[in-house]
Design a protein around this motif. Structure first.
Motif, short mmCIF file in Angstrom:
data_model
loop_
_atom_site.label_atom_id
_atom_site.label_comp_id
_atom_site.label_asym_id
_atom_site.label_seq_id
_atom_site.Cartn_x
_atom_site.Cartn_y
_atom_site.Cartn_z
N PRO A 29 -13.37 -79.00 -88.78
CA PRO A 29 -12.66 -80.03 -89.54
C PRO A 29 -11.38 -79.47 -90.17
O PRO A 29 -11.38 -78.34 -90.69
CB PRO A 29 -13.67 -80.43 -90.63
CG PRO A 29 -15.01 -80.01 -90.09
CD PRO A 29 -14.72 -78.76 -89.31
N LYS A 44 -17.35 -97.64 -82.58
CA LYS A 44 -16.75 -96.99 -83.75
C LYS A 44 -17.38 -97.44 -85.06
O LYS A 44 -17.52 -96.64 -86.00
CB LYS A 44 -15.25 -97.25 -83.76
CG LYS A 44 -14.51 -96.54 -82.62
CD LYS A 44 -13.02 -96.89 -82.60
CE LYS A 44 -12.31 -96.19 -81.45
NZ LYS A 44 -10.88 -96.55 -81.39
N TYR A 59 -19.22 -90.52 -87.31
CA TYR A 59 -18.09 -89.60 -87.41
C TYR A 59 -16.80 -90.31 -87.79
O TYR A 59 -16.57 -91.45 -87.39
CB TYR A 59 -17.87 -88.88 -86.08
CG TYR A 59 -18.91 -87.84 -85.71
CD1 TYR A 59 -19.96 -87.53 -86.58
CD2 TYR A 59 -18.84 -87.17 -84.50
CE1 TYR A 59 -20.91 -86.58 -86.23
CE2 TYR A 59 -19.79 -86.22 -84.14
CZ TYR A 59 -20.82 -85.93 -85.00
OH TYR A 59 -21.76 -85.00 -84.66
N GLU A 60 -15.97 -89.60 -88.52
CA GLU A 60 -14.64 -90.11 -88.88
C GLU A 60 -13.80 -90.34 -87.62
O GLU A 60 -13.08 -91.33 -87.51
CB GLU A 60 -13.96 -89.10 -89.81
CG GLU A 60 -12.60 -89.54 -90.31
CD GLU A 60 -11.97 -88.48 -91.20
OE1 GLU A 60 -11.07 -88.83 -91.97
OE2 GLU A 60 -12.38 -87.29 -91.12
N GLU A 61 -13.89 -89.38 -86.67
CA GLU A 61 -13.16 -89.48 -85.40
C GLU A 61 -14.16 -89.27 -84.26
O GLU A 61 -14.39 -88.14 -83.82
CB GLU A 61 -12.06 -88.41 -85.33
CG GLU A 61 -10.95 -88.58 -86.33
CD GLU A 61 -10.06 -89.76 -86.01
OE1 GLU A 61 -10.12 -90.26 -84.87
OE2 GLU A 61 -9.29 -90.18 -86.90
N PRO A 62 -14.81 -90.34 -83.77
CA PRO A 62 -15.77 -90.18 -82.68
C PRO A 62 -15.11 -89.59 -81.43
O PRO A 62 -13.97 -89.93 -81.10
CB PRO A 62 -16.25 -91.60 -82.40
CG PRO A 62 -15.92 -92.37 -83.64
CD PRO A 62 -14.68 -91.74 -84.19
N ALA A 63 -15.83 -88.70 -80.75
CA ALA A 63 -15.36 -88.14 -79.49
C ALA A 63 -15.91 -88.99 -78.35
O ALA A 63 -17.13 -89.13 -78.21
CB ALA A 63 -15.82 -86.69 -79.35
N TYR A 64 -15.00 -89.55 -77.55
CA TYR A 64 -15.45 -90.37 -76.43
C TYR A 64 -14.44 -90.32 -75.30
O TYR A 64 -13.27 -89.97 -75.50
CB TYR A 64 -15.68 -91.82 -76.88
CG TYR A 64 -14.44 -92.58 -77.26
CD1 TYR A 64 -13.75 -93.36 -76.31
CD2 TYR A 64 -13.94 -92.55 -78.56
CE1 TYR A 64 -12.61 -94.07 -76.67
CE2 TYR A 64 -12.80 -93.25 -78.92
CZ TYR A 64 -12.14 -94.01 -77.98
OH TYR A 64 -11.00 -94.71 -78.31
N ALA A 74 -9.52 -83.60 -93.37
CA ALA A 74 -10.64 -84.33 -92.76
C ALA A 74 -11.70 -84.67 -93.81
O ALA A 74 -11.78 -84.06 -94.88
CB ALA A 74 -11.27 -83.50 -91.65
N PRO A 78 -15.39 -84.79 -93.05
CA PRO A 78 -16.42 -84.67 -92.02
C PRO A 78 -17.79 -85.22 -92.45
O PRO A 78 -18.20 -85.06 -93.60
CB PRO A 78 -16.49 -83.18 -91.76
CG PRO A 78 -16.04 -82.55 -93.05
CD PRO A 78 -14.99 -83.48 -93.59
N ARG A 88 -14.64 -78.48 -94.36
CA ARG A 88 -13.24 -78.34 -93.95
C ARG A 88 -12.90 -76.88 -93.67
O ARG A 88 -13.25 -76.00 -94.45
CB ARG A 88 -12.31 -78.88 -95.03
CG ARG A 88 -12.44 -80.37 -95.29
CD ARG A 88 -11.62 -80.77 -96.50
NE ARG A 88 -11.80 -82.18 -96.81
CZ ARG A 88 -11.38 -82.75 -97.93
NH1 ARG A 88 -10.75 -82.02 -98.85
NH2 ARG A 88 -11.57 -84.05 -98.14
N HIS A 97 -20.77 -95.62 -85.38
CA HIS A 97 -20.73 -94.16 -85.26
C HIS A 97 -20.49 -93.53 -86.63
O HIS A 97 -19.64 -94.00 -87.40
CB HIS A 97 -19.60 -93.76 -84.30
CG HIS A 97 -19.78 -92.42 -83.69
ND1 HIS A 97 -19.72 -91.24 -84.42
CD2 HIS A 97 -20.02 -92.04 -82.40
CE1 HIS A 97 -19.91 -90.22 -83.61
NE2 HIS A 97 -20.09 -90.67 -82.38
#
Length: 372
Positions: free
Chosen positions: A181, A220, A225-230, A185, A187, A192, A223
């Motif tokens: 992070p 989203k 997470y703040e920033e989902p990985a997809y 961020a 997280p 961080r 999910h």
């Protein structure tokens, strides 16, 4: 029950007959009025005429969905001394909104052409003229195990994982996710500036491209997470095919003359025009509501013995006969099958969503011809 405005009525309609299915240049959508007003009753009709607007007023309908656009060509002015001008004036004075669903309703699954094919009891239906393909894509998203079920349920509820008659189709694998992070961020897991390793679940599911925005929004929102990985990938499998007209088979072969009489009864019309030998055996049938004479060769190539469509001109009829395919012209007005069919479909969808709006269909005929 929830109160409804015009936007919500259009949303219901576009679940069934989305605007992206319309042919280029087709003047669908809002024709007269406003969508931000309360709607209590919707009238479905083939055409908008003075008589149909009077019917809407009498029935208490303040929203009309028409198959044929009232304003097919742009008006240079609204002259209240013309027929079109006085019709627009009548709608505005009585707070009636006019909305058109034309070729998008022709192309839609369960739309005008499917309604005609169903009325004629055709089986094993296929699209006659392909106009649009809704391609398949694959979503891959990485989720902590604690939220895997929630994300999976969210994306499948939004339309992912629909394959033929199967739904909720997904595939999952477990692995290790690694990230660090940044200083700004927030997280869900980790600190961080500190590298982190976590157990994650990879969820895979295919979806139709038309559902992409809805599925990503669902993913989203569920999910953690703040920033989902997809990732999203194109798929090579054929997507959903949409188009004008339908081709299908009769339960049993029948002579052309007998079939033509059957068409009259099933489509509730007093007369029609037929080309070809009345004793010719008919098994495969193509149908296209409205004016579809230019597609007779497509119907022939699809293996149809007879092609049912309206507004066939003299020379096209001759050319089709020479090509060996019979024509049945029941007139343009047979598209009125959409009035009841669309009303019932929207009524069902409104009840499912708990919307306080009623749907009725026009009982008037807008057929301009009289058969003597």
């Amino acid at each position: 029950m929830k109160q409804v405005n015009g936007h919500q009525v259009v949303q219901l309609l576009e679940q069934f007959s989305p605007k992206y299915l319309a042919m280029e240049g087709d003047p669908i959508g809002l024709q007269v009025g406003a969508l931000n007003r309360k709607v209590t009753k919707v009238l479905t009709t083939l055409d908008v005429t003075h008589e149909v607007v009077e019917e809407a007023i009498k029935k208490g309908a303040n929203f009309i969905i028409a198959h044929h656009p009232l304003l097919f060509r742009p008006l240079k002015s609204i002259n209240l001394e013309t027929t079109a001008g006085t019709l627009v004036e009548k709608c505005i004075k009585n707070d009636i909104t006019i909305f058109a669903a034309h070729t998008n309703l022709d192309v839609a699954r369960g739309g005008v052409n499917d309604m005609l094919a169903e009325a004629l009891e055709l089986k094993e239906l296929k699209v006659l003229v392909k106009t649009y393909e809704d391609s398949y894509k694959k979503l891959i998203v990485f989720v902590p195990p604690s939220h895997a079920s929630a994300v999976r349920e969210a994306i499948t509820s939004a339309g992912a994982g629909q394959i033929g008659d199967y739904s909720d189709c997904t595939f999952t694998t477990e692995g290790t996710g690694r990230f660090k992070p940044g200083s700004e961020a927030d997280p869900f897991i980790g600190e961080r500036g500190t590298p982190e390793e976590v157990q994650e679940v990879k969820i895979e599911s295919i979806f139709l491209a038309s559902h992409k925005n809805k599925i990503l929004k669902a993913m989203k929102s569920s999910h953690p997470y703040e920033e989902p990985a997809y990732d999203i990938f194109d798929q090579s499998i054929q997507g959903e095919i949409y188009g004008l007209g339908r081709v299908g088979k009769l339960e049993d072969p029948v002579e052309l003359g007998e079939f033509a009489e059957d068409v009259k009864k099933k489509l509730n019309i007093p007369a029609l025009r037929v080309t070809g030998d009345p004793s010719k055996k008919i098994k495969k049938v193509a149908v296209l509501g409205g004016m579809g004479s230019k597609y007779y060769q497509t119907a022939k190539f699809a293996g149809a013995d007879v092609y049912i469509t309206g507004d066939v001109d003299f020379h096209t009829a001759q050319d089709a006969e020479a090509a060996g395919i019979s024509i049945i012209d029941p007139g343009h007005h047979v598209e009125e099958v959409m009035k009841k069919g669309l009303s019932e479909e929207l009524e069902k969808r409104a009840k499912k969503e708990g919307l306080n709006v009623e749907f009725v269909y026009s009982e008037l005929s807008t057929e301009p011809f009289t058969f003597l």
